[in-house]
Design an enzyme around this catalytic site. Structure first.
Site, PDB file in Angstrom:
ATOM      1  N   HIS A  39     -14.530  83.593  10.596  1.00 37.75           N
ATOM      2  CA  HIS A  39     -13.563  83.894  11.652  1.00 37.75           C
ATOM      3  C   HIS A  39     -12.532  84.899  11.139  1.00 37.75           C
ATOM      4  CE1 HIS A  39     -14.619  80.814  14.696  1.00 37.75           C
ATOM      5  NE2 HIS A  39     -15.127  80.193  13.648  1.00 37.75           N
ATOM      6  N   CYS A  42     -18.696  84.209  14.831  1.00 35.87           N
ATOM      7  CA  CYS A  42     -19.256  82.865  14.700  1.00 35.87           C
ATOM      8  C   CYS A  42     -20.442  82.695  15.650  1.00 35.87           C
ATOM      9  CB  CYS A  42     -18.168  81.806  14.897  1.00 35.87           C
ATOM     10  SG  CYS A  42     -18.641  80.157  14.281  1.00 35.87           S
ATOM     11  N   GLU A 100     -10.062  86.118  12.650  1.00 31.11           N
ATOM     12  CA  GLU A 100      -8.723  85.760  13.138  1.00 31.11           C
ATOM     13  C   GLU A 100      -8.088  84.653  12.303  1.00 31.11           C
ATOM     14  OE1 GLU A 100     -11.420  82.891  15.362  1.00 31.11           O
ATOM     15  OE2 GLU A 100     -11.532  84.927  14.547  1.00 31.11           O
TER      16      GLU A 100
END
Length: 214
Positions: free
Chosen positions: A194, A89, A196
């Protein structure tokens, strides 16, 4: 044991990112130490580096610069040492030459380009761009290989990276026009989405990063 350093400079979802890296390593049978750190010496010695980031470009840049010795350590490990680095990001955006969020702010200058405000052709599309989008892989990069069919990433952003060299754009998504989803050159790679938060796709990408030898 190889070390993966996630840089803590006061910006980023560090806990979930660290957990995702730990899970990807465990699932792949990789013995690695995953550490969240603001210690420049730890980053200098790390085998792989991850730079997360959430917030405004300038704020993240100031936060990173404020960590004692961190910019020098990053330069030594990543630029001169050639160790693999993943930016996430705003962590990806900071690799640009310049960010144009609330004024013009110098980036790290590692991948030529500028970070510009999203301007979708369709005015009905909301800013920030938030949610799931299907990735269009435009470069056969090791970190993006063998992702799940119809791979989607999870995005939350209002600005995007426009590479000076189109060859440095690795993946795109469509959001009222093409939007850069991943960039890379040499030992550097970055994702606007992202990993994650991107479930199976994100874990596959992180595993690729952990086994990538540029």
């Amino acid at each position: 044991m190889p070390t993966v350093a996630l840089i803590d400079y006061g910006s980023g979802n560090l806990r979930s990112a660290a957990k995702a890296v730990e899970r990807a390593a465990a699932d792949a049978g990789l013995s690695m130490t995953v550490t969240v750190t603001a210690d420049a010496d730890v980053v200098r010695r790390a085998d792989r580096v991850i730079l997360p980031g959430v917030g405004a470009f300038a704020d993240c840049g100031r936060g990173l610069s404020a960590v004692p010795g961190m910019l020098d350590a990053l330069g030594e490990a990543v630029i001169r040492g050639g160790r693999p680095m993943l930016g996430i990001c705003v962590g990806m955006q900071l690799m640009a030459t310049i960010g144009r969020e609330h004024g013009d702010h110098a980036g790290l200058g590692w991948i030529g380009g500028e970070v510009l405000k999203l301007t979708p052709a369709d005015p009905a599309l909301k800013i920030p761009h938030m949610g799931w989008n299907e990735l269009e892989i435009v470069s056969d990069h090791p970190v993006l290989r063998n992702l799940p069919a119809g791979a989607h990433g999870y995005f939350v952003h209002s600005y995007h990276f426009v590479c000076a060299n189109p060859a440095h754009t690795l993946a795109r998504v469509e959001y009222g026009g093409p939007v850069t989803a991943a960039i890379g050159r040499d030992n550097l790679v970055g994702t606007q989405f992202h990993p994650e938060k991107s479930q199976e796709t994100g874990l596959a990408l992180i595993t690729n990063f952990l086994t990538w030898n540029p």
